[in-house]
Design an enzyme around this catalytic site. Structure first.
Site, PDB file in Angstrom:
ATOM      1  N   CYS A   1       0.823  -1.207   0.000  1.00 42.71           N
ATOM      2  CA  CYS A   1       0.000   0.000   0.000  1.00 42.71           C
ATOM      3  C   CYS A   1       0.869   1.274   0.000  1.00 42.71           C
ATOM      4  O   CYS A   1       1.485   1.571  -1.012  1.00 42.71           O
ATOM      5  CB  CYS A   1      -0.986  -0.062   1.159  1.00 42.71           C
ATOM      6  SG  CYS A   1      -2.435   0.938   0.876  1.00 42.71           S
TER       7      CYS A   1
ATOM      8  N   ILE B   1      -7.250  -0.620   1.874  1.00 43.72           N
ATOM      9  CA  ILE B   1      -7.575   0.484   2.789  1.00 43.72           C
ATOM     10  C   ILE B   1      -7.059   1.792   2.192  1.00 43.72           C
ATOM     11  O   ILE B   1      -5.847   2.017   2.138  1.00 43.72           O
ATOM     12  CB  ILE B   1      -6.946   0.251   4.183  1.00 43.72           C
ATOM     13  CG1 ILE B   1      -7.431  -1.078   4.761  1.00 43.72           C
ATOM     14  CG2 ILE B   1      -7.285   1.402   5.124  1.00 43.72           C
ATOM     15  CD1 ILE B   1      -6.696  -1.511   6.012  1.00 43.72           C
TER      16      ILE B   1
ATOM     17  N   HIS C   1      -3.163  -5.274   1.702  1.00 38.64           N
ATOM     18  CA  HIS C   1      -2.469  -5.505   2.981  1.00 38.64           C
ATOM     19  C   HIS C   1      -2.437  -6.966   3.414  1.00 38.64           C
ATOM     20  O   HIS C   1      -3.224  -7.366   4.296  1.00 38.64           O
ATOM     21  CB  HIS C   1      -3.195  -4.728   4.082  1.00 38.64           C
ATOM     22  CG  HIS C   1      -3.020  -3.260   4.020  1.00 38.64           C
ATOM     23  ND1 HIS C   1      -1.953  -2.609   4.605  1.00 38.64           N
ATOM     24  CD2 HIS C   1      -3.764  -2.298   3.432  1.00 38.64           C
ATOM     25  CE1 HIS C   1      -2.054  -1.325   4.394  1.00 38.64           C
ATOM     26  NE2 HIS C   1      -3.147  -1.087   3.682  1.00 38.64           N
TER      27      HIS C   1
ATOM     28  N   GLU D   1      -0.609  -8.346   5.472  1.00 31.28           N
ATOM     29  CA  GLU D   1      -0.287  -8.442   6.908  1.00 31.28           C
ATOM     30  C   GLU D   1      -1.541  -8.344   7.782  1.00 31.28           C
ATOM     31  O   GLU D   1      -1.474  -8.555   8.986  1.00 31.28           O
ATOM     32  CB  GLU D   1       0.730  -7.364   7.298  1.00 31.28           C
ATOM     33  CG  GLU D   1       0.214  -5.937   7.368  1.00 31.28           C
ATOM     34  CD  GLU D   1       0.033  -5.272   5.998  1.00 31.28           C
ATOM     35  OE1 GLU D   1       0.095  -5.971   4.960  1.00 31.28           O
ATOM     36  OE2 GLU D   1      -0.204  -4.053   5.983  1.00 31.28           O
TER      37      GLU D   1
HETATM   38  N1  GLN Z   1      -3.651   6.420   1.364  1.00 28.76           N
HETATM   39  C1  GLN Z   1      -2.296   6.116   1.742  1.00 28.76           C
HETATM   40  C2  GLN Z   1      -1.298   6.869   0.870  1.00 28.76           C
HETATM   41  O1  GLN Z   1      -1.687   7.398  -0.126  1.00 28.76           O
HETATM   42  C3  GLN Z   1      -2.016   4.627   1.659  1.00 28.76           C
HETATM   43  C4  GLN Z   1      -2.952   3.868   2.573  1.00 28.76           C
HETATM   44  C5  GLN Z   1      -2.403   2.588   3.126  1.00 28.76           C
HETATM   45  O2  GLN Z   1      -1.202   2.357   3.174  1.00 28.76           O
HETATM   46  N2  GLN Z   1      -3.300   1.766   3.622  1.00 28.76           N
HETATM   47  O3  GLN Z   1      -0.170   6.933   1.161  1.00 28.76           O
END
Ligand code: GLN
Length: 198
Positions: free
Chosen positions: A77, A137, A180, A182
């Site tokens: 992410c 997320i 994710h 994890e």
């Molecule tokens: N929205 C975050 C970003 O742009 C990433 C979100 C996450 O790591 N769950 O850095």
């Protein structure tokens, strides 16, 4: 085998828990010297702008780029954003993977979701398990993957948003996932990464 988890911000503890369950030794990385002797590094989810700014402040940018030349790094992410060459915004990036990402591509925190996706590469880890339950997320999409980077997975047709778009990519020993691993019980991705780091 020793894996580092970049512990500047985000959910590094969850990655360590999964590694521990696999019997893999892991340490938290905050300073350049922490990278010594590691086989691989995980950059967790969180907030990529914050992770980038702290990496600059701690003098980690060049040491991380050096590390990426011959050792494995996996970004989940925000970590995937930090590995990319282009996030279509002005923020510190390692610029080591030939991917362009689109931050917050699904909208706001409330637009977070979970979905089953296909990841053929994981069949090398467990040929009997087919789909992969992925948690997104406030996730990025991988907008473009340029060689030598390659696509590992796309969203299925039943995705509410972004169907057919790329959510996992690999470039040699570098791995990027929009989601994710994890945060689930499924440890196939961590096992896949440990194999990459060998
Ligand atoms: N929205 C975050 C970003 O742009 C990433 C979100 C996450 O790591 N769950 O850095």
């Amino acid at each position: 085998m020793k894996i580092g988890v970049l512990a500047l911000q985000g959910d590094f503890a969850e990655h360590q828990t999964t590694l521990q369950q696999l019997g893999i030794n892991s340490i938290q990385v905050r300073l350049p010297r922490d990278l010594d002797g590691l086989n691989g590094l995980i950059i967790p989810g969180g907030e990529s702008t914050t992770i980038g700014k702290l990496a600059v402040a701690y003098g980690l940018m060049e040491p991380l780029r050096e590390f990426a030349k011959n050792r494995a790094i996996w970004g989940t992410c925000a970590g995937a954003i930090f590995l990319s060459k282009d996030a279509q915004r002005n923020q510190p990036l390692l610029e080591v993977m030939d991917i362009t990402v689109e931050r917050n591509a699904f909208g706001r925190q409330v637009d977070s979701f979970e979905i089953d996706i296909d990841i053929p590469a994981l069949e090398t880890i467990d040929p009997d398990m087919k789909s992969y339950h992925a948690v997104f997320i406030r996730a990025p999409l991988i907008r473009e993957v340029r060689p030598p980077a390659e696509v590992l997975s796309r969203l299925p047709e039943n995705a509410v948003k972004g169907s057919g778009r790329i959510v996992a990519a690999r470039q040699g020993r570098l791995l990027a996932t929009s989601f994710h691993p994890e945060l689930t019980e499924d440890d196939r991705f961590h096992r896949y990464f440990v194999e990459m780091a060998k």
